[in-house]
Write an enzyme that holds these catalytic residues in place. Structure first.
Site, mmCIF file in Angstrom:
data_model
loop_
_atom_site.group_PDB
_atom_site.id
_atom_site.type_symbol
_atom_site.label_atom_id
_atom_site.label_comp_id
_atom_site.label_asym_id
_atom_site.label_seq_id
_atom_site.Cartn_x
_atom_site.Cartn_y
_atom_site.Cartn_z
ATOM 1 N N PRO A 1 4.581 -5.538 -0.588
ATOM 2 C CA PRO A 1 4.700 -4.323 -1.387
ATOM 3 C C PRO A 1 4.571 -4.622 -2.881
ATOM 4 C CG PRO A 1 6.873 -5.072 -0.755
ATOM 5 C CD PRO A 1 5.891 -6.007 -0.080
ATOM 6 N N TYR B 1 0.838 -1.688 -12.144
ATOM 7 C CA TYR B 1 -0.548 -1.613 -12.625
ATOM 8 C C TYR B 1 -0.605 -0.953 -14.011
ATOM 9 C CZ TYR B 1 -0.943 -2.685 -7.734
ATOM 10 O OH TYR B 1 -0.765 -3.278 -6.507
ATOM 11 N N GLY C 1 0.761 -1.241 0.000
ATOM 12 C CA GLY C 1 0.000 0.000 0.000
ATOM 13 C C GLY C 1 0.786 1.282 0.000
ATOM 14 N N TYR D 1 -8.769 5.348 -12.486
ATOM 15 C CA TYR D 1 -8.599 5.971 -11.157
ATOM 16 C C TYR D 1 -8.337 7.469 -11.231
ATOM 17 C CZ TYR D 1 -6.860 1.156 -10.111
ATOM 18 O OH TYR D 1 -6.661 -0.189 -9.986
ATOM 19 N N CYS E 1 -11.768 4.881 -29.135
ATOM 20 C CA CYS E 1 -13.024 5.625 -29.275
ATOM 21 C C CYS E 1 -13.799 5.661 -27.969
ATOM 22 C CB CYS E 1 -13.837 5.030 -30.412
ATOM 23 S SG CYS E 1 -12.951 5.252 -31.948
ATOM 24 N N GLU E 2 -13.244 6.372 -27.000
ATOM 25 C CA GLU E 2 -13.851 6.589 -25.689
ATOM 26 C C GLU E 2 -13.347 7.943 -25.209
ATOM 27 O OE1 GLU E 2 -15.683 4.520 -23.623
ATOM 28 O OE2 GLU E 2 -15.572 2.679 -24.800
#
Ligand SMILES: *Cc1c(COP(=O)(O)O)cnc(C)c1O
Length: 421
Positions: A277, A373, A240, A319, A344-345
């Site tokens: 981690p 990520y 975290g 996020y 296309c977004e």
């Protein structure tokens, strides 16, 4: 600190020019630095220096590339896995089973069997029905599964809602208030060996206070469990710790400050400590390298259309994450721009009104701090092949995941015989 630096006006990763990688592999491509990975492992380990034999289990979901895992395995890390697939990846990369922890709310019986077969160090259980299922699976194999319960301490991690995991309304862990009952029930399950307590309250934490609050609750629970006769030998404090994404914001707490807090809070705990981690090990060891396709006029600022998109790096659309965007060869001027991908977004937007290096069609840009990520969340939306990955070490580099040809993506589907004629 990372090893992406400008040398004679052009960005290098360690001793390798980013442009050389782009020319050879094409863009978009993830680029990882071995020196940065090694440095982060050293910094994290040093921060826990005064603890006796902690288990540092890298959260594989942050970056499961085989070459990254093999690098971390050589540095002695274990693995925190959340699926049978991650377990097999960790083992294939050379991480010994006795350094592997299995987390996650939805482990299936098949995944439990796989992990028991390999003899992993610990299962972090997240519910009583899961404990019952694991006990049955272990008994059917003539084994006892080493387990901890993941506690939901009901602490607000103060991070983005989608990466907060320690509030009572989140799906993770068992309620703190019911923990003694859950442990008592687990002790009666003959297929389990109850050895520990686990906690993980969220990701990208920029304040130590919620972590300290959660760990303090774990300490109180360990004492209560030992009073109740449980032989608690491990405490898994999760992951975290945040990393700096935006150089204009205050830096998150350092691993050293985290380590000091952990040592202070846990000094009387008679257990082996474990850590999971992810981001803090791999985050700024990676960048996503992309080329500007064209620049289009916008209402307020120009749209810089790059060849990377939300399918390659999902964090900004998922996020609202902020990644530093740098020209690989900055021309000297800066101006506001909107950086977007070709998908296309409207959500395929990396930055709006960002003050950044002025770039033109054909220029290379790097999305920094993309090692965690990043590639692991990539998909093939808009029929874009999965993003390739490159690992650099000094003046050497290698493609550690090739860009699949579009034909492979098409060949993955099949047409049923009633459509084929
Ligand atoms: C995601 C996750 C981690 C790693 O989190 P980071 O923020 O990347 O350190 C650790 N433990 C569990 C259980 C997780 O789900």
């Amino acid at each position: 600190m990372d090893h992406f630096d400008y040398v004679d006006g052009a960005m290098q990763v360690e001793q390798v020019p980013m442009a050389a990688i782009a020319d050879a592999v094409g863009t978009p491509v993830y680029v990882y630095s071995t020196a940065t990975l090694t440095r982060h492992v050293g910094v994290f380990r040093d921060a826990l220096g005064s603890l006796h034999n902690p288990l540092i289990a890298f959260a594989v979901k942050a970056n499961p590339n085989a070459a990254v895992l093999a690098t971390l395995a050589k540095l002695g890390l274990g693995a925190d896995v959340v699926s049978g697939g991650e377990l097999l990846r960790a083992i294939a990369a050379g991480i010994p089973a006795d350094r592997i922890v299995f987390s996650g709310v939805g482990k299936t019986a098949e995944e439990m069997r796989l992990a028991l077969d390999h003899g992993i160090f610990q299962f972090n259980l997240e519910s009583e029905p899961e404990a019952e299922m694991l006990s049955q699976v272990a008994l059917s194999m003539g084994k006892r599964a080493p387990v901890a319960y993941r506690i939901n301490p009901d602490v607000d991690a103060g991070t983005h809602a989608k990466i907060s995991t320690g509030k009572s309304e989140n799906k993770f862990g068992i309620p703190y208030a019911r923990a003694l009952e859950s442990y008592a029930a687990a002790r009666d399950l003959p297929g389990l060996d109850v050895q520990g307590v686990a906690v993980h309250i969220g990701s990208q934490l920029t304040d130590l206070a919620p972590l300290e609050a959660a760990f303090t609750k774990v300490g109180a629970l360990i004492a209560a469990l030992r009073d109740a006769g449980h032989d608690i030998r491990t405490a898994d404090l999760g992951g975290g710790l945040g990393v700096p994404y935006n150089p204009a914001l205050p830096e998150p707490p350092s691993p050293a400050a985290y380590g000091d807090m952990v040592c202070r809070v846990t000094q009387d705990w008679p257990v082996r400590l474990m850590f999971e981690p992810g981001r803090v090990i791999v985050g700024n060891a990676g960048a996503l390298l992309s080329r500007v396709v064209r620049v289009k006029q916008g209402a307020k600022a120009p749209f810089v259309i790059v060849d990377a998109a939300m399918n390659d790096l999902l964090r900004p659309s998922l996020y609202d994450a902020w990644h530093d965007i740098r020209a690989v060869t900055p021309a000297g001027q800066r101006a506001a721009a909107n950086v977007v991908g070709p998908v296309c977004e409207t959500g395929d937007t990396f930055a709006m009104g960002r003050d950044m290096d002025v770039v033109a069609a054909g220029d290379l840009v790097a999305f920094m701090t993309a090692g965690a990520y990043g590639a692991t969340m990539a998909g093939t939306y808009n029929s874009r092949p999965l993003t390739p990955e490159v690992l650099v070490s000094g003046d050497k580099w290698a493609v550690v995941r090739a860009r699949p040809p579009i034909e492979a993506l098409i060949a993955g589907d099949s047409i049923p015989d009633w459509l084929a004629d």
